[in-house]
Motif scaffolding. Sequence first.
Motif, PDB file in Angstrom:
ATOM      1  N   SER A  81       0.834  -1.202   0.000  1.00 48.36           N
ATOM      2  CA  SER A  81       0.000   0.000   0.000  1.00 48.36           C
ATOM      3  C   SER A  81       0.863   1.244   0.000  1.00 48.36           C
ATOM      4  O   SER A  81       1.950   1.279   0.586  1.00 48.36           O
ATOM      5  CB  SER A  81      -0.928   0.006   1.224  1.00 48.36           C
ATOM      6  OG  SER A  81      -1.752  -1.146   1.216  1.00 48.36           O
ATOM      7  N   LYS A  82       0.342   2.268  -0.677  1.00 53.50           N
ATOM      8  CA  LYS A  82       1.057   3.523  -0.757  1.00 53.50           C
ATOM      9  C   LYS A  82       0.176   4.620  -0.193  1.00 53.50           C
ATOM     10  O   LYS A  82      -0.986   4.751  -0.608  1.00 53.50           O
ATOM     11  CB  LYS A  82       1.423   3.830  -2.217  1.00 53.50           C
ATOM     12  CG  LYS A  82       2.267   5.073  -2.370  1.00 53.50           C
ATOM     13  CD  LYS A  82       2.640   5.281  -3.828  1.00 53.50           C
ATOM     14  CE  LYS A  82       3.495   6.522  -4.008  1.00 53.50           C
ATOM     15  NZ  LYS A  82       3.836   6.751  -5.425  1.00 53.50           N
ATOM     16  N   ASP A  83       0.711   5.365   0.757  1.00 47.03           N
ATOM     17  CA  ASP A  83      -0.038   6.437   1.430  1.00 47.03           C
ATOM     18  C   ASP A  83      -1.277   5.892   2.132  1.00 47.03           C
ATOM     19  O   ASP A  83      -2.317   6.556   2.213  1.00 47.03           O
ATOM     20  CB  ASP A  83      -0.442   7.532   0.448  1.00 47.03           C
ATOM     21  CG  ASP A  83       0.760   8.212  -0.186  1.00 47.03           C
ATOM     22  OD1 ASP A  83       1.822   8.239   0.478  1.00 47.03           O
ATOM     23  OD2 ASP A  83       0.633   8.698  -1.328  1.00 47.03           O
ATOM     24  N   GLY A  84      -1.196   4.676   2.576  1.00 50.38           N
ATOM     25  CA  GLY A  84      -2.295   4.078   3.318  1.00 50.38           C
ATOM     26  C   GLY A  84      -3.445   3.626   2.467  1.00 50.38           C
ATOM     27  O   GLY A  84      -4.504   3.263   2.989  1.00 50.38           O
ATOM     28  N   ILE A  85      -3.288   3.625   1.140  1.00 53.63           N
ATOM     29  CA  ILE A  85      -4.350   3.224   0.213  1.00 53.63           C
ATOM     30  C   ILE A  85      -3.882   1.960  -0.493  1.00 53.63           C
ATOM     31  O   ILE A  85      -2.818   1.936  -1.111  1.00 53.63           O
ATOM     32  CB  ILE A  85      -4.675   4.327  -0.804  1.00 53.63           C
ATOM     33  CG1 ILE A  85      -5.062   5.628  -0.092  1.00 53.63           C
ATOM     34  CG2 ILE A  85      -5.782   3.874  -1.745  1.00 53.63           C
ATOM     35  CD1 ILE A  85      -5.292   6.782  -1.025  1.00 53.63           C
ATOM     36  N   SER A  86      -4.696   0.929  -0.398  1.00 55.90           N
ATOM     37  CA  SER A  86      -4.314  -0.337  -1.016  1.00 55.90           C
ATOM     38  C   SER A  86      -4.462  -0.258  -2.521  1.00 55.90           C
ATOM     39  O   SER A  86      -5.285   0.513  -3.046  1.00 55.90           O
ATOM     40  CB  SER A  86      -5.189  -1.471  -0.464  1.00 55.90           C
ATOM     41  OG  SER A  86      -6.546  -1.248  -0.841  1.00 55.90           O
ATOM     42  N   PRO A  87      -3.670  -1.054  -3.264  1.00 55.79           N
ATOM     43  CA  PRO A  87      -3.808  -1.066  -4.729  1.00 55.79           C
ATOM     44  C   PRO A  87      -5.199  -1.454  -5.179  1.00 55.79           C
ATOM     45  O   PRO A  87      -5.686  -0.973  -6.213  1.00 55.79           O
ATOM     46  CB  PRO A  87      -2.770  -2.096  -5.166  1.00 55.79           C
ATOM     47  CG  PRO A  87      -1.768  -2.102  -4.064  1.00 55.79           C
ATOM     48  CD  PRO A  87      -2.549  -1.875  -2.798  1.00 55.79           C
ATOM     49  N   GLU A  88      -5.887  -2.305  -4.421  1.00 53.99           N
ATOM     50  CA  GLU A  88      -7.248  -2.694  -4.791  1.00 53.99           C
ATOM     51  C   GLU A  88      -8.200  -1.496  -4.720  1.00 53.99           C
ATOM     52  O   GLU A  88      -9.070  -1.320  -5.598  1.00 53.99           O
ATOM     53  CB  GLU A  88      -7.742  -3.804  -3.867  1.00 53.99           C
ATOM     54  CG  GLU A  88      -7.073  -5.154  -4.070  1.00 53.99           C
ATOM     55  CD  GLU A  88      -5.680  -5.204  -3.460  1.00 53.99           C
ATOM     56  OE1 GLU A  88      -5.308  -4.242  -2.731  1.00 53.99           O
ATOM     57  OE2 GLU A  88      -4.954  -6.190  -3.698  1.00 53.99           O
ATOM     58  N   ALA A  89      -8.029  -0.696  -3.674  1.00 52.59           N
ATOM     59  CA  ALA A  89      -8.874   0.497  -3.560  1.00 52.59           C
ATOM     60  C   ALA A  89      -8.592   1.485  -4.677  1.00 52.59           C
ATOM     61  O   ALA A  89      -9.503   2.131  -5.221  1.00 52.59           O
ATOM     62  CB  ALA A  89      -8.658   1.148  -2.190  1.00 52.59           C
ATOM     63  N   VAL A  90      -7.313   1.629  -5.042  1.00 57.08           N
ATOM     64  CA  VAL A  90      -6.947   2.520  -6.152  1.00 57.08           C
ATOM     65  C   VAL A  90      -7.562   2.023  -7.453  1.00 57.08           C
ATOM     66  O   VAL A  90      -8.096   2.796  -8.262  1.00 57.08           O
ATOM     67  CB  VAL A  90      -5.415   2.621  -6.265  1.00 57.08           C
ATOM     68  CG1 VAL A  90      -5.025   3.415  -7.514  1.00 57.08           C
ATOM     69  CG2 VAL A  90      -4.816   3.268  -5.027  1.00 57.08           C
ATOM     70  N   LEU A  91      -7.530   0.703  -7.673  1.00 60.02           N
ATOM     71  CA  LEU A  91      -8.106   0.144  -8.893  1.00 60.02           C
ATOM     72  C   LEU A  91      -9.612   0.334  -8.911  1.00 60.02           C
ATOM     73  O   LEU A  91     -10.195   0.666  -9.958  1.00 60.02           O
ATOM     74  CB  LEU A  91      -7.756  -1.341  -8.990  1.00 60.02           C
ATOM     75  CG  LEU A  91      -8.361  -2.103 -10.172  1.00 60.02           C
ATOM     76  CD1 LEU A  91      -7.898  -1.498 -11.490  1.00 60.02           C
ATOM     77  CD2 LEU A  91      -7.973  -3.592 -10.102  1.00 60.02           C
ATOM     78  N   GLU A  92     -10.246   0.115  -7.781  1.00 60.10           N
ATOM     79  CA  GLU A  92     -11.695   0.283  -7.716  1.00 60.10           C
ATOM     80  C   GLU A  92     -12.107   1.718  -8.024  1.00 60.10           C
ATOM     81  O   GLU A  92     -13.055   1.958  -8.769  1.00 60.10           O
ATOM     82  CB  GLU A  92     -12.189  -0.129  -6.332  1.00 60.10           C
ATOM     83  CG  GLU A  92     -13.695  -0.058  -6.181  1.00 60.10           C
ATOM     84  CD  GLU A  92     -14.169  -0.472  -4.798  1.00 60.10           C
ATOM     85  OE1 GLU A  92     -15.392  -0.344  -4.531  1.00 60.10           O
ATOM     86  OE2 GLU A  92     -13.320  -0.897  -3.976  1.00 60.10           O
ATOM     87  N   GLN A  93     -11.366   2.678  -7.458  1.00 63.34           N
ATOM     88  CA  GLN A  93     -11.666   4.085  -7.737  1.00 63.34           C
ATOM     89  C   GLN A  93     -11.423   4.434  -9.212  1.00 63.34           C
ATOM     90  O   GLN A  93     -12.202   5.149  -9.836  1.00 63.34           O
ATOM     91  CB  GLN A  93     -10.819   4.983  -6.839  1.00 63.34           C
ATOM     92  CG  GLN A  93     -11.060   6.480  -7.031  1.00 63.34           C
ATOM     93  CD  GLN A  93     -12.485   6.881  -6.676  1.00 63.34           C
ATOM     94  OE1 GLN A  93     -13.070   6.350  -5.714  1.00 63.34           O
ATOM     95  NE2 GLN A  93     -13.048   7.818  -7.433  1.00 63.34           N
ATOM     96  N   ALA A  94     -10.342   3.881  -9.767  1.00 70.14           N
ATOM     97  CA  ALA A  94     -10.027   4.145 -11.179  1.00 70.14           C
ATOM     98  C   ALA A  94     -11.101   3.567 -12.086  1.00 70.14           C
ATOM     99  O   ALA A  94     -11.504   4.188 -13.089  1.00 70.14           O
ATOM    100  CB  ALA A  94      -8.656   3.569 -11.526  1.00 70.14           C
ATOM    101  N   GLU A  95     -11.589   2.362 -11.782  1.00 64.53           N
ATOM    102  CA  GLU A  95     -12.636   1.766 -12.599  1.00 64.53           C
ATOM    103  C   GLU A  95     -13.940   2.544 -12.473  1.00 64.53           C
ATOM    104  O   GLU A  95     -14.692   2.671 -13.443  1.00 64.53           O
ATOM    105  CB  GLU A  95     -12.835   0.314 -12.183  1.00 64.53           C
ATOM    106  CG  GLU A  95     -11.674  -0.601 -12.598  1.00 64.53           C
ATOM    107  CD  GLU A  95     -11.867  -2.021 -12.106  1.00 64.53           C
ATOM    108  OE1 GLU A  95     -12.729  -2.221 -11.220  1.00 64.53           O
ATOM    109  OE2 GLU A  95     -11.176  -2.929 -12.609  1.00 64.53           O
ATOM    110  N   ARG A  96     -14.236   3.068 -11.305  1.00 62.11           N
ATOM    111  CA  ARG A  96     -15.428   3.871 -11.120  1.00 62.11           C
ATOM    112  C   ARG A  96     -15.336   5.154 -11.961  1.00 62.11           C
ATOM    113  O   ARG A  96     -16.304   5.551 -12.626  1.00 62.11           O
ATOM    114  CB  ARG A  96     -15.604   4.217  -9.644  1.00 62.11           C
ATOM    115  CG  ARG A  96     -16.952   4.869  -9.340  1.00 62.11           C
ATOM    116  CD  ARG A  96     -17.076   5.243  -7.865  1.00 62.11           C
ATOM    117  NE  ARG A  96     -16.915   4.083  -7.005  1.00 62.11           N
ATOM    118  CZ  ARG A  96     -15.871   3.888  -6.182  1.00 62.11           C
ATOM    119  NH1 ARG A  96     -14.912   4.812  -6.120  1.00 62.11           N
ATOM    120  NH2 ARG A  96     -15.786   2.808  -5.424  1.00 62.11           N
ATOM    121  N   ASP A  97     -14.181   5.793 -11.910  1.00 60.70           N
ATOM    122  CA  ASP A  97     -13.981   6.989 -12.734  1.00 60.70           C
ATOM    123  C   ASP A  97     -14.078   6.662 -14.218  1.00 60.70           C
ATOM    124  O   ASP A  97     -14.584   7.462 -15.019  1.00 60.70           O
ATOM    125  CB  ASP A  97     -12.626   7.618 -12.424  1.00 60.70           C
ATOM    126  CG  ASP A  97     -12.546   8.179 -11.014  1.00 60.70           C
ATOM    127  OD1 ASP A  97     -13.618   8.422 -10.424  1.00 60.70           O
ATOM    128  OD2 ASP A  97     -11.413   8.366 -10.505  1.00 60.70           O
TER     129      ASP A  97
END
Length: 392
Positions: free
Chosen positions: A192-208
């Motif tokens: 995780s980077k900056d306390g954000i997991s890669p899965e959460a980053v991917l989920e947000q990117a897919e939502r966008d």
Amino acid sequence: MNINLPNFNVKNLVKEAGSTISRVVQLTEEKLGTTERTEYDLHFQNLAERADVTKTWTEKIVRDTESVLIPNPQNRVEDFIFEKIEKSKPKRLSNLEHLALDMIEAGGDFGQDMPYGQALIKVGQAEQKLGQCEHDFIATSGICFTQPLRKFLDGEMKTISKERGILETKRLDLDACKNRVKKARSMLGQQSKDGISPEAVLEQAERDLRVAQAEFDRQSEITKLLLDGISTSQASHLRHLHAFIQTQVRYYKQCGDVMDQLQRDLAKMQPAKPRLRINSEDVDGPPSIVSAHSFDSDCDSNCTALALALDATSNDIEAGYTSIHIGQNKALTHLLEDFEIEFDTSAITTVIFVTECSPVNEDYMYGKQGLMKGLVPRAFVEMLDEEQEVPL
């Protein structure tokens, strides 16, 4: 002192700034060829190309039509400025009307009782009518042709250009979201980077990405509808073109009627006998083929030619031809058919002879028949080829 500042939404401002930066980055990478871009479908590309062609040619047609209607570019700029400030255009005289005024004034100075003065006044009045016809033609052509086309350019085409710009912005946002999704997927399994997991980053990117795709599709449909409307606009332009041609036909017909009437009026003002140019001078009526005045200059006998023989029958004059050899040359001449004979034809026998004068004169030849000799106008003599058969 109290200063009222508008309420800024900082989050929206930051979000918009971030979107602008991502668009710039996406566009730069596309120019460099380091990233992929979403291509428009073939149907949309054809519609967009047709819109560009329509805009380009409509602008040229409007500009060229205005140049034909108002040749002076300074006057066109002046009319454009008055149009923008919503004031009536200045009334100015056309070149035809300036010519008309000068002709009428000159005719008055030369004398209204003199033939030239009367003709100048009559022509000046006709030129005034032509100038009025020109004013009506310019005004009608602007209403039925140039103004509708310019309204199309300022209205519909500007709207299409604006929506296409918005669509291009949506496409850049969509491609930027696709790149973020691709990058987030490549980071799966990492820490995780900056306390954000890669899965959460991917989920947000897919939502966008889903939001960007929906906005792109919606804007694409709006733009397609506007582009499809160009076919309807061209049908309207065709009707305006027909109206312009009808106006042009009516204008030229009016001008033709004015000139025909002018021609008839001038014909009535001419002298009873036609004026001929003989020896560089205008004289009334056609001269006799055989003049009673003698001509003492020597003539070259080798240039002697056979002229048209005239046989008087009743009140009509019929043309006959005879061919003979004279010296080394054989030639045949005849009077032009439209030459009005106004002399006694009883004195003319079978043939008359004509020779070149010495020195050669540009206006007439020397003619001789029996004991009579004189001048023959070149304007009423036609030389025929030696091989041509002579009707008897």
